[in-house]
Design a protein around this motif. Structure first.
Motif, PDB file in Angstrom:
ATOM      1  N   TRP A 180      -3.325   5.068  17.711  1.00  0.00           N
ATOM      2  CA  TRP A 180      -1.976   4.546  17.848  1.00  0.00           C
ATOM      3  C   TRP A 180      -0.973   5.684  17.729  1.00  0.00           C
ATOM      4  O   TRP A 180      -1.075   6.523  16.837  1.00  0.00           O
ATOM      5  CB  TRP A 180      -1.702   3.494  16.782  1.00  0.00           C
ATOM      6  N   LEU A 181       0.023   5.694  18.625  1.00  0.00           N
ATOM      7  CA  LEU A 181       1.062   6.715  18.568  1.00  0.00           C
ATOM      8  C   LEU A 181       2.241   6.276  17.715  1.00  0.00           C
ATOM      9  O   LEU A 181       2.940   7.113  17.141  1.00  0.00           O
ATOM     10  CB  LEU A 181       1.551   7.059  19.970  1.00  0.00           C
ATOM     11  N   SER A 182       2.476   4.966  17.646  1.00  0.00           N
ATOM     12  CA  SER A 182       3.568   4.465  16.805  1.00  0.00           C
ATOM     13  C   SER A 182       3.350   2.995  16.515  1.00  0.00           C
ATOM     14  O   SER A 182       2.666   2.283  17.261  1.00  0.00           O
ATOM     15  CB  SER A 182       4.936   4.668  17.468  1.00  0.00           C
ATOM     16  N   VAL A 183       3.938   2.567  15.405  1.00  0.00           N
ATOM     17  CA  VAL A 183       4.006   1.149  15.069  1.00  0.00           C
ATOM     18  C   VAL A 183       5.447   0.850  14.674  1.00  0.00           C
ATOM     19  O   VAL A 183       6.013   1.538  13.819  1.00  0.00           O
ATOM     20  CB  VAL A 183       3.058   0.764  13.923  1.00  0.00           C
ATOM     21  N   SER A 184       6.044  -0.149  15.306  1.00  0.00           N
ATOM     22  CA  SER A 184       7.393  -0.594  14.972  1.00  0.00           C
ATOM     23  C   SER A 184       7.310  -1.947  14.287  1.00  0.00           C
ATOM     24  O   SER A 184       6.482  -2.786  14.642  1.00  0.00           O
ATOM     25  CB  SER A 184       8.259  -0.705  16.228  1.00  0.00           C
ATOM     26  N   VAL A 185       8.187  -2.141  13.307  1.00  0.00           N
ATOM     27  CA  VAL A 185       8.177  -3.375  12.518  1.00  0.00           C
ATOM     28  C   VAL A 185       9.587  -3.951  12.480  1.00  0.00           C
ATOM     29  O   VAL A 185      10.563  -3.221  12.263  1.00  0.00           O
ATOM     30  CB  VAL A 185       7.675  -3.116  11.084  1.00  0.00           C
ATOM     31  N   THR A 186       9.709  -5.248  12.695  1.00  0.00           N
ATOM     32  CA  THR A 186      10.978  -5.947  12.552  1.00  0.00           C
ATOM     33  C   THR A 186      10.903  -6.881  11.352  1.00  0.00           C
ATOM     34  O   THR A 186       9.822  -7.357  10.981  1.00  0.00           O
ATOM     35  CB  THR A 186      11.312  -6.782  13.793  1.00  0.00           C
ATOM     36  N   GLY A 187      12.070  -7.160  10.762  1.00  0.00           N
ATOM     37  CA  GLY A 187      12.104  -8.078   9.635  1.00  0.00           C
ATOM     38  C   GLY A 187      13.471  -8.093   8.991  1.00  0.00           C
ATOM     39  O   GLY A 187      14.391  -7.390   9.419  1.00  0.00           O
ATOM     40  N   PRO A 188      13.629  -8.848   7.922  1.00  0.00           N
ATOM     41  CA  PRO A 188      14.948  -8.999   7.316  1.00  0.00           C
ATOM     42  C   PRO A 188      15.454  -7.784   6.554  1.00  0.00           C
ATOM     43  O   PRO A 188      16.664  -7.594   6.424  1.00  0.00           O
ATOM     44  CB  PRO A 188      14.771 -10.200   6.374  1.00  0.00           C
ATOM     45  N   SER A 189      14.555  -6.944   6.028  1.00  0.00           N
ATOM     46  CA  SER A 189      14.959  -5.806   5.195  1.00  0.00           C
ATOM     47  C   SER A 189      14.504  -4.496   5.813  1.00  0.00           C
ATOM     48  O   SER A 189      13.319  -4.345   6.149  1.00  0.00           O
ATOM     49  CB  SER A 189      14.351  -5.943   3.793  1.00  0.00           C
ATOM     50  N   LEU A 190      15.415  -3.525   5.931  1.00  0.00           N
ATOM     51  CA  LEU A 190      15.014  -2.228   6.462  1.00  0.00           C
ATOM     52  C   LEU A 190      14.129  -1.481   5.465  1.00  0.00           C
ATOM     53  O   LEU A 190      13.215  -0.764   5.870  1.00  0.00           O
ATOM     54  CB  LEU A 190      16.243  -1.379   6.809  1.00  0.00           C
ATOM     55  N   GLU A 191      14.384  -1.637   4.185  1.00  0.00           N
ATOM     56  CA  GLU A 191      13.526  -0.989   3.185  1.00  0.00           C
ATOM     57  C   GLU A 191      12.075  -1.421   3.373  1.00  0.00           C
ATOM     58  O   GLU A 191      11.161  -0.585   3.441  1.00  0.00           O
ATOM     59  CB  GLU A 191      13.993  -1.337   1.781  1.00  0.00           C
ATOM     60  N   TYR A 192      11.848  -2.715   3.486  1.00  0.00           N
ATOM     61  CA  TYR A 192      10.484  -3.214   3.641  1.00  0.00           C
ATOM     62  C   TYR A 192       9.932  -2.899   5.031  1.00  0.00           C
ATOM     63  O   TYR A 192       8.750  -2.556   5.169  1.00  0.00           O
ATOM     64  CB  TYR A 192      10.442  -4.724   3.374  1.00  0.00           C
TER      65      TYR A 192
END
Length: 248
Positions: free
Chosen positions: A193-205
């Motif tokens: 994998w070259l990258s993993v992006s994550v979405t969610g309510p908190s940028l810290e998490y």
């Protein structure tokens, strides 16, 4: 609809703020953005491992003890421990060699915290981009479109996510090369994998989870918490998204 943007170089990367709405061009919007930048500059002063007088550097040299540090440093240390436990050891601020480097958590935590200032300005939507990690505040509920950078070509995007509030964070090798390691082994991360992006309510998490997911390699979807979704980019350019990836 009025728009205005600001950008500063902080933490060794460009941090930009885009404001949208009736009050975007006003003095209140400008003042709060200056406060956000000032707060992030102070965080960099305290936590940068590259500044010789930062708390992180002083700890690394043994020039100061934990008892003599500002409470905010101890707060971040506690958050790093919680992140390690949350990710089953895939995220750890204790780096090879025994030094403490909270950089993997600090940016997301600092931007999330500074973003609270933006919420105080009425009638303005905000998109705060810290080197590709994005916080969105949209009282209008009109989404921003956030692009996911192609790790093989920084000038392209491989996907877009519609974001009306919350965060998008990416971890991988595009910006800094193979700089991540597996805390469980101490060895550099080797993955297709070259990258993993994550979405969610908190940028810290989201930031912590993106780092942990990248370390987890093929098992990365299992790392995500409820309410968080992911998009992985393979070395051959193929994409894999979790079922809930899309609008945020």
């Amino acid at each position: 609809m009025s728009r205005r943007s600001w950008v500063e170089q902080i933490m060794g990367l460009p941090i930009s703020v885009l404001a949208r709405g009736k009050a975007a061009g006003g003095e209140a919007a400008d003042a709060v953005v200056r406060e956000v930048f000032a707060e992030l500059i102070e965080v960099d002063r305290v936590f940068s491992p590259y500044k010789p007088d930062s708390a992180v550097s002083l700890l690394a040299r043994g020039a100061v003890s934990w008892d003599h540090l500002d409470p905010v440093v101890r707060e971040v240390a506690e958050r790093c421990v919680a992140a390690r436990e949350l990710t089953g050891g895939l995220f750890d601020a204790e780096v090879p060699g025994g030094k403490w480097d909270p950089s993997g958590l600090v940016k997301g935590w600092a931007v999330e915290r500074a973003g609270e200032r933006l919420r105080k300005v009425e009638d303005v939507d905000w998109c705060l981009n810290a080197g590709g990690d994005v916080l969105v505040v949209c009282p209008s509920n009109e989404p921003f479109t956030v692009g996911i950078q192609d790790p093989r070509d920084p000038g392209r995007v491989v996907a877009r996510v519609s974001c009306a509030g919350g965060a998008v964070a990416t971890s991988g090798t595009a910006a800094r090369g193979a700089h991540l390691y597996d805390p469980r082994t101490g060895a550099a991360v080797v993955t297709r994998w070259l990258s993993v992006s994550v979405t969610g309510p908190s940028l810290e998490y989201a930031d912590v989870l993106a780092t942990a997911a990248f370390v987890a390699a093929d098992d990365w979807p299992a790392v995500l918490l409820p309410g968080y979704e992911g998009l992985g980019v393979l070395a051959d350019g193929n994409l894999f998204a979790t079922d809930g990836w899309g609008s945020l």
